[in-house]
Design an enzyme around this catalytic site. Structure first.
Site, PDB file in Angstrom:
ATOM      1  N   ASP A  18       0.818  -1.215   0.000  1.00  0.00           N
ATOM      2  CA  ASP A  18       0.000   0.000   0.000  1.00  0.00           C
ATOM      3  C   ASP A  18       0.851   1.264   0.000  1.00  0.00           C
ATOM      4  O   ASP A  18       0.657   2.162  -0.832  1.00  0.00           O
ATOM      5  CB  ASP A  18      -0.931   0.017   1.217  1.00  0.00           C
ATOM      6  CG  ASP A  18      -1.990  -1.066   1.146  1.00  0.00           C
ATOM      7  OD1 ASP A  18      -1.919  -1.907   0.235  1.00  0.00           O
ATOM      8  OD2 ASP A  18      -2.894  -1.074   2.003  1.00  0.00           O
ATOM      9  N   ARG A 100      -0.459   2.798  17.308  1.00  0.00           N
ATOM     10  CA  ARG A 100      -0.781   3.881  16.380  1.00  0.00           C
ATOM     11  C   ARG A 100      -0.496   5.277  16.940  1.00  0.00           C
ATOM     12  O   ARG A 100       0.034   6.131  16.226  1.00  0.00           O
ATOM     13  CB  ARG A 100      -2.234   3.765  15.913  1.00  0.00           C
ATOM     14  CG  ARG A 100      -2.493   2.520  15.069  1.00  0.00           C
ATOM     15  CD  ARG A 100      -1.554   2.439  13.871  1.00  0.00           C
ATOM     16  NE  ARG A 100      -1.744   1.239  13.088  1.00  0.00           N
ATOM     17  CZ  ARG A 100      -0.878   0.247  12.997  1.00  0.00           C
ATOM     18  NH1 ARG A 100       0.264   0.294  13.690  1.00  0.00           N
ATOM     19  NH2 ARG A 100      -1.100  -0.795  12.229  1.00  0.00           N
ATOM     20  N   SER A 181      -3.401 -10.210   5.846  1.00  0.00           N
ATOM     21  CA  SER A 181      -3.022  -8.871   6.273  1.00  0.00           C
ATOM     22  C   SER A 181      -2.464  -8.991   7.679  1.00  0.00           C
ATOM     23  O   SER A 181      -3.153  -9.487   8.580  1.00  0.00           O
ATOM     24  CB  SER A 181      -4.234  -7.948   6.251  1.00  0.00           C
ATOM     25  OG  SER A 181      -3.910  -6.691   6.817  1.00  0.00           O
TER      26      SER A 181
END
Length: 406
Positions: A18, A100, A181
């Site tokens: 990506d 994150r 994934s």
């Protein structure tokens, strides 16, 4: 072609399919802007970082910065969450969720340093990560613009991304065969997609990466001693180690015995349910050690409050609200409770299970004199009658009222 006044973008870059496609896409669609790649080292497989700078430059980035966040991640993000006892929906140890905010924070810091006017991430429009990244961006640098290619481009499949890179002669190690994934850091590895997309399919061996199948784990249990100070793991088998090194050591032990596997269907923030296999071997051991000390040290009401803190914190972290006042408030309360959570626990690792078999603490509220089933001289059983009478007083009054009103 867009511009929107954007001249320099800092991209959260992993080197995967990506983000490799995002670099040329940004340059083509944002007026030839400069793209700076930012790579967070949070303990992922060393092979993922090998050659990542060269890969970013070959994809069209003007610079690539690799920042080592491993110790900070475990010390300042994982350990505070462990103090609260947070488990999302009862079992998920928040491996991706905790990573994150530190990635986004370091990305913002780099953007400010290099004079960028925009930030970019590769999270899809279906998942939680877009919220986590952008909530952090907003909290720390609301003036920076945000570009989210998955919400803009028309590349909707792995095949389309591979074709896009091929047309531009940009090399990639990705292939159609890589059907899963995965997200990996020092705390955990997650696996989604492939056979797991149907909850009726049992996970196969390919769904597990770090840990040995519990059925194939050693037939002899192994014991590990964990030292805890203020709700934090500080030593393994008597050796004082940094938070990251404690985790690294326990990951090896846990993986060897098949510890830390879960297969769950969770509720994403955006309303979609997703299924994943998560492996958190060292973290599962740490949690068992902390609970063992808490059982000795925290009184009943304090433990209940800690459980409530953990439940609330699990949603706050999962939803990406790390830099919100609510998270800081919950953390302050958890730190206060953890002040006396000091002690030592011996854990048995065996066939996927972690069991605390010995525990001690200088702050222990456990008294063998009071708890014994044998004869004692410290507890007067007759006192219990008065306690029960007062404890059940409201029930007594209610029953008397019902009898009077008949």
């Amino acid at each position: 072609m867009q511009n929107k006044g954007i001249k320099k973008i800092v991209l959260a870059y992993s080197g995967g399919l990506d983000t490799s496609a995002i670099i040329p896409w940004l340059k083509e669609n944002y007026g030839g802007c400069e793209v700076v790649a930012f790579v967070a080292d949070i303990g992922q497989e060393r092979g993922d970082l090998e050659g990542v700078e060269q890969k970013a430059l070959q994809s069209g980035a003007s610079e690539c910065h690799v920042v080592d966040l491993r110790e900070e991640f475990i010390r300042d993000y994982v350990y505070p969450v462990l103090q609260t006892g947070a488990l999302y929906e009862g079992s998920y140890l928040l491996g991706t969720s905790m990573a994150r905010p530190i990635i986004a924070k370091a990305q913002v810091e780099l953007a400010l340093k290099v004079g960028a006017d925009a930030l970019c991430h590769g999270a899809t429009g279906k998942g939680n990560d877009q919220v986590r990244f952008e909530t952090t961006y907003t909290a720390l640098a609301p003036h920076l613009k945000v570009v989210a290619p998955w919400r803009e481009w028309n590349l909707r499949s792995r095949e389309a991304l591979l074709d896009y890179l091929k047309e531009r002669n940009i090399p990639t190690t990705a292939s159609l065969e890589k059907i899963y994934s995965r997200d990996e850091n020092a705390w955990h590895i997650s696996t989604e997609g492939g056979v797991l997309e149907s909850p009726w399919n049992a996970p196969n061996k390919d769904c597990w990466v770090w840990t040995v199948d519990p059925q194939e784990a050693p037939d002899q249990p192994e014991h590990v001693t964990i030292t805890v100070e203020k709700g934090c793991v500080v030593a393994v088998n008597g050796e004082a180690l940094s938070p990251y090194k404690c985790l690294e050591t326990l990951n090896v032990l846990g993986a060897k015995h098949g510890v830390g596997r879960i297969d769950i269907v969770e509720n994403r923030l955006v309303g979609i349910k997703s299924r994943g296999c998560y492996e958190t071997p060292g973290g599962t051991i740490m949690v068992a050690a902390l609970r063992g000390v808490e059982q000795l040290v925290l009184d009943r009401d304090s433990f209940k409050w800690r459980e409530q803190l953990g439940l609330e914190m699990s949603y706050v972290v999962y939803d990406g609200r790390w830099f919100a006042p609510l998270r800081r408030s919950l953390q302050a309360s958890a730190e206060a409770l953890a002040e006396e959570v000091n002690g030592e626990v011996v854990l048995q690792l065996y066939k996927g299970q972690v069991t605390a078999i010995q525990k001690k603490s200088a702050n222990s509220l456990y008294s063998e004199e009071f708890a014994t089933f044998g004869e004692d001289e410290v507890y007067d059983h007759s006192h219990a009658g008065g306690f029960i009478r007062l404890f059940s007083l409201s029930s007594r009054i209610r029953a008397l009222n019902e009898k009077k009103n008949k």
